[in-house]
Design an enzyme around this catalytic site. Structure first.
Site, mmCIF file in Angstrom:
data_model
loop_
_atom_site.group_PDB
_atom_site.id
_atom_site.type_symbol
_atom_site.label_atom_id
_atom_site.label_comp_id
_atom_site.label_asym_id
_atom_site.label_seq_id
_atom_site.Cartn_x
_atom_site.Cartn_y
_atom_site.Cartn_z
ATOM 1 N N ASP A 1 1.133 -1.219 0.541
ATOM 2 C CA ASP A 1 -0.438 -0.012 -0.155
ATOM 3 C C ASP A 1 0.864 1.895 -0.090
ATOM 4 O O ASP A 1 1.929 1.242 0.610
ATOM 5 C CB ASP A 1 -1.022 -0.128 1.228
HETATM 6 N N1 URA Z 1 -1.232 -5.839 3.926
HETATM 7 C C1 URA Z 1 -1.672 -4.691 3.852
HETATM 8 O O1 URA Z 1 -2.793 -4.423 4.373
HETATM 9 N N2 URA Z 1 -1.074 -3.979 3.553
HETATM 10 C C2 URA Z 1 0.436 -4.293 2.766
HETATM 11 O O2 URA Z 1 0.803 -3.335 1.905
HETATM 12 C C3 URA Z 1 0.191 -5.054 2.382
HETATM 13 C C4 URA Z 1 -0.032 -6.261 3.019
#
Ligand code: URA
Length: 241
Positions: free
Chosen positions: A109
């Protein structure tokens, strides 16, 4: 037509020297392009068409694949190009590599940091990211407040996020400070925002999230925003799971 690049970039792409080293080689008069000595910086050459020699030896750009581990900072998108022109992880894998061909393996993310793999090899990306190959991914989540024993147990067993029940996870409390708890969690799938949603499902809010390993590949002490090539062992391990 091949890619047009500056001569020093061409030399760096051939693996012969860093860009700065290549500039030195040019000013020392060691480099020729199509038989002509070039001493000034910034001359452009066409990959695959112009013949570049160092000390009379031809430098070739191989079309080998790249396998890269990046320590992604918060505030970068895990794509090659962003529709809102935000900085991308590919921007960070600096320009001595043929950038256009490199893409991230899966995603982190915008607000997650840590280990992200990038490659030019589609088979490798498929092996690492497809759930059927079950690659372990470990994260450290900084959560607000604490977490109950039953919350930990539920995370370990599997929790429902939307219409999906997560597979068993390894979960361990690492530390607690300033009203936050640091929890290490290893999952085997990679659903969208999975770790954040898993904590939400047990009533916890993730304040910060970092990925620390993917299979045998560890983030280690790679500085934030920097990258390294994967070792042969790491590539073979992920390819032959
Ligand atoms: N899980 C999440 O919530 N965000 C990420 O970037 C990777 C795994």
């Amino acid at each position: 037509m091949g890619e047009i690049v500056r001569l020093q970039k061409y030399i760096a792409m051939s693996g012969e020297a860093s860009r700065r080293g290549a500039e030195g080689m040019i000013s020392e008069g060691r480099v020729t392009v199509n038989g002509e000595k070039v001493r000034e910086q910034g001359v452009k050459v066409e990959v695959g068409a112009d013949v570049v020699c160092l000390d009379g030896r031809e430098l070739k750009i191989s079309n080998k694949d790249y396998y890269i581990a990046l320590n992604k900072p918060v505030g970068y998108v895990s794509t090659a190009k962003d529709q809102f022109d935000r900085p991308t992880v590919v921007d960070l894998v600096k320009t001595d590599l043929p950038q256009a061909r490199i893409f991230p393996v899966g995603r982190l993310d915008y607000d997650t940091e840590g280990l992200l793999l990038l490659t030019t090899d589609g088979d490798f990306a498929y092996k690492v990211s497809h759930p059927k190959f079950n690659t372990d991914k470990t994260y450290i989540a900084k959560i607000k407040g604490g977490i109950s024993i039953s919350g930990l147990a539920r995370l370990r067993k599997g929790v429902k996020i939307e219409d999906y029940v997560t597979s068993p996870a390894e979960v361990e409390i690492l530390d607690a400070a300033d009203n936050h708890t640091f929890v290490k969690i290893t999952i085997h799938e990679g659903k969208n925002r999975q770790v954040r949603k898993m904590f939400e499902a047990v009533g916890c809010k993730v304040a910060a999230l970092q990925r620390t390993s993917i299979g045998v590949v560890e983030l280690g002490n790679l500085p934030i925003g920097r990258w390294r090539h994967l070792t042969k062992y790491e590539v073979n391990y992920l390819m032959n799971k």
